[in-house]
Scaffold this motif. Structure first.
Motif, short mmCIF file in Angstrom:
data_model
loop_
_atom_site.label_atom_id
_atom_site.label_comp_id
_atom_site.label_asym_id
_atom_site.label_seq_id
_atom_site.Cartn_x
_atom_site.Cartn_y
_atom_site.Cartn_z
N ALA A 1 0.83 -1.21 0.00
CA ALA A 1 0.00 0.00 0.00
C ALA A 1 0.87 1.26 0.00
O ALA A 1 0.55 2.25 -0.69
CB ALA A 1 -0.93 0.00 1.20
N CYS A 2 1.95 1.24 0.77
CA CYS A 2 2.85 2.40 0.79
C CYS A 2 3.51 2.62 -0.56
O CYS A 2 3.63 3.76 -1.04
CB CYS A 2 3.90 2.22 1.88
SG CYS A 2 3.25 2.35 3.57
N LEU A 3 3.95 1.53 -1.19
CA LEU A 3 4.53 1.65 -2.54
C LEU A 3 3.50 2.19 -3.53
O LEU A 3 3.84 2.96 -4.43
CB LEU A 3 5.04 0.29 -3.01
CG LEU A 3 6.36 -0.20 -2.42
CD1 LEU A 3 6.73 -1.55 -3.01
CD2 LEU A 3 7.48 0.81 -2.68
N LEU A 4 2.25 1.76 -3.36
CA LEU A 4 1.19 2.24 -4.25
C LEU A 4 1.02 3.75 -4.11
O LEU A 4 0.88 4.47 -5.10
CB LEU A 4 -0.12 1.52 -3.92
CG LEU A 4 -1.30 1.84 -4.83
CD1 LEU A 4 -1.05 1.32 -6.24
CD2 LEU A 4 -2.59 1.22 -4.27
N GLY A 5 1.05 4.22 -2.85
CA GLY A 5 0.94 5.66 -2.62
C GLY A 5 2.10 6.43 -3.21
O GLY A 5 1.91 7.48 -3.84
N LEU A 6 3.31 5.91 -3.05
CA LEU A 6 4.48 6.58 -3.62
C LEU A 6 4.43 6.58 -5.14
O LEU A 6 4.81 7.57 -5.79
CB LEU A 6 5.75 5.89 -3.13
CG LEU A 6 6.04 6.01 -1.62
CD1 LEU A 6 7.26 5.18 -1.25
CD2 LEU A 6 6.25 7.47 -1.23
N GLY A 7 3.97 5.48 -5.73
CA GLY A 7 3.83 5.42 -7.18
C GLY A 7 2.78 6.39 -7.69
O GLY A 7 2.96 7.03 -8.74
N PHE A 8 1.67 6.50 -6.96
CA PHE A 8 0.63 7.45 -7.34
C PHE A 8 1.14 8.88 -7.24
O PHE A 8 0.82 9.72 -8.09
CB PHE A 8 -0.59 7.26 -6.43
CG PHE A 8 -1.77 8.11 -6.79
CD1 PHE A 8 -2.49 7.86 -7.95
CD2 PHE A 8 -2.15 9.15 -5.97
CE1 PHE A 8 -3.58 8.65 -8.28
CE2 PHE A 8 -3.25 9.94 -6.29
CZ PHE A 8 -3.96 9.69 -7.46
N SER A 9 1.94 9.15 -6.21
CA SER A 9 2.53 10.48 -6.06
C SER A 9 3.45 10.81 -7.23
O SER A 9 3.41 11.91 -7.78
CB SER A 9 3.30 10.55 -4.74
OG SER A 9 4.03 11.76 -4.64
N ALA A 10 4.28 9.82 -7.63
CA ALA A 10 5.19 10.05 -8.75
C ALA A 10 4.44 10.24 -10.07
O ALA A 10 4.87 11.01 -10.93
CB ALA A 10 6.16 8.88 -8.87
N ALA A 11 3.31 9.56 -10.22
CA ALA A 11 2.56 9.64 -11.47
C ALA A 11 1.75 10.92 -11.58
O ALA A 11 1.56 11.43 -12.69
CB ALA A 11 1.64 8.42 -11.59
N THR A 12 1.27 11.44 -10.46
CA THR A 12 0.36 12.58 -10.49
C THR A 12 0.94 13.87 -9.95
O THR A 12 0.41 14.95 -10.22
CB THR A 12 -0.91 12.25 -9.68
OG1 THR A 12 -0.55 12.04 -8.30
CG2 THR A 12 -1.62 11.02 -10.23
N GLY A 13 2.00 13.77 -9.16
CA GLY A 13 2.55 14.97 -8.55
C GLY A 13 1.91 15.30 -7.21
O GLY A 13 2.24 16.33 -6.61
N MET A 14 1.01 14.46 -6.72
CA MET A 14 0.41 14.68 -5.41
C MET A 14 1.46 14.56 -4.32
O MET A 14 2.42 13.81 -4.46
CB MET A 14 -0.72 13.67 -5.17
CG MET A 14 -1.40 13.80 -3.82
SD MET A 14 -2.69 12.55 -3.54
CE MET A 14 -4.03 13.22 -4.56
N ARG A 15 1.28 15.30 -3.24
CA ARG A 15 2.21 15.22 -2.12
C ARG A 15 2.30 13.79 -1.61
O ARG A 15 1.31 13.09 -1.48
CB ARG A 15 1.74 16.15 -1.00
CG ARG A 15 2.79 16.38 0.08
CD ARG A 15 2.40 17.51 1.01
NE ARG A 15 1.24 17.15 1.82
CZ ARG A 15 0.02 17.67 1.64
NH1 ARG A 15 -0.19 18.56 0.67
NH2 ARG A 15 -0.98 17.30 2.41
N ARG A 16 3.51 13.33 -1.32
CA ARG A 16 3.72 11.93 -0.97
C ARG A 16 2.92 11.49 0.24
O ARG A 16 2.32 10.42 0.24
CB ARG A 16 5.22 11.68 -0.70
CG ARG A 16 6.08 11.68 -1.96
CD ARG A 16 7.50 11.31 -1.62
NE ARG A 16 8.33 11.25 -2.82
CZ ARG A 16 9.61 10.95 -2.82
NH1 ARG A 16 10.22 10.68 -1.67
NH2 ARG A 16 10.31 10.91 -3.95
#
Length: 211
Positions: free
Chosen positions: A163-178
């Motif tokens: 789940a944490c990796l998913l959040g970090l990947g989503f942050s990298a893909a969208t620019g959302m704060r980590r």
């Protein structure tokens, strides 16, 4: 994609090895007793039930790796796309799919460890298979009620890592704060775990083997 291939191979391997090491007789007899079908059953019919259960475990384990896990990864990417749409965080679906695939690598690692542990066993039962890789809180705490044990099983090292990796990947893909992206991923995991690990098992008895 290499992460998806690794995931499929590891999950298929764990399912295959479980079916080869599984002593299905005790589990099948217990299930038949619970359904009231054991009384009056001939030895030949009981043997057929045991062999059928073993074949189903083999086919199901391979199918989980080849079909279910890639489909789950695709659904996870779709969930990320929906979250991005809701929070106005746009990203290409290809990048979201890559994030979802990379986030499944801890699950692949769990199945690889399970495969190695199962290979060292002479036989396995469903209960033994569930405890073979004690990565969740329910495997550590004792004396819990079935409901609390299911709840404790949601606190799982590999799932939370994923789940944490998913959040970090989503942050990298969208620019959302980590921190925000990881929090959203953890919320998604809590929703998923609440349905699949707590809600459904309370209604349906799920077979053993690697998750």
């Amino acid at each position: 994609m290499w992460p998806l291939l690794i995931l499929a191979l590891c999950v298929s391997a764990s399912g295959t090895l479980f079916s080869l090491r599984w002593d299905a007789a005790p589990d099948v007899i217990r299930q038949l007793q619970g359904m009231g079908q054991l009384a009056g059953m001939s030895e030949a019919d009981l043997t057929d039930n045991i062999q059928t259960a073993t074949r189903k475990a083999l086919v199901g384990g391979i199918a989980k790796g080849v079909f279910v896990m890639p489909l789950l990864t695709l659904l996870l990417a779709c969930a990320l796309w929906m979250v991005g749409w809701l929070f106005d965080q746009k990203a290409s679906f290809e990048r979201l799919l890559s994030a979802a695939a990379l986030a499944m690598l801890p699950i692949a690692l769990y199945h690889l460890i399970f495969t190695l542990c199962a290979a060292a066993q002479h036989t396995l039962t469903e209960a033994r298979a569930e405890q073979l890789v004690p990565s969740h809180l329910g495997a550590v705490l004792t004396g819990l009620s079935p409901k609390m044990a299911r709840l404790a099983s949601t606190v799982d090292f590999f799932n939370l890592w994923s789940a944490c990796l998913l959040g970090l990947g989503f942050s990298a893909a969208t620019g959302m704060r980590r921190s925000r992206a990881v929090a959203l991923a953890l919320v998604l995991y809590v929703m998923y775990a609440g349905v699949t690990m707590v809600g459904l098992p309370a209604v349906v008895v799920v077979g053993g083997g690697p998750r």
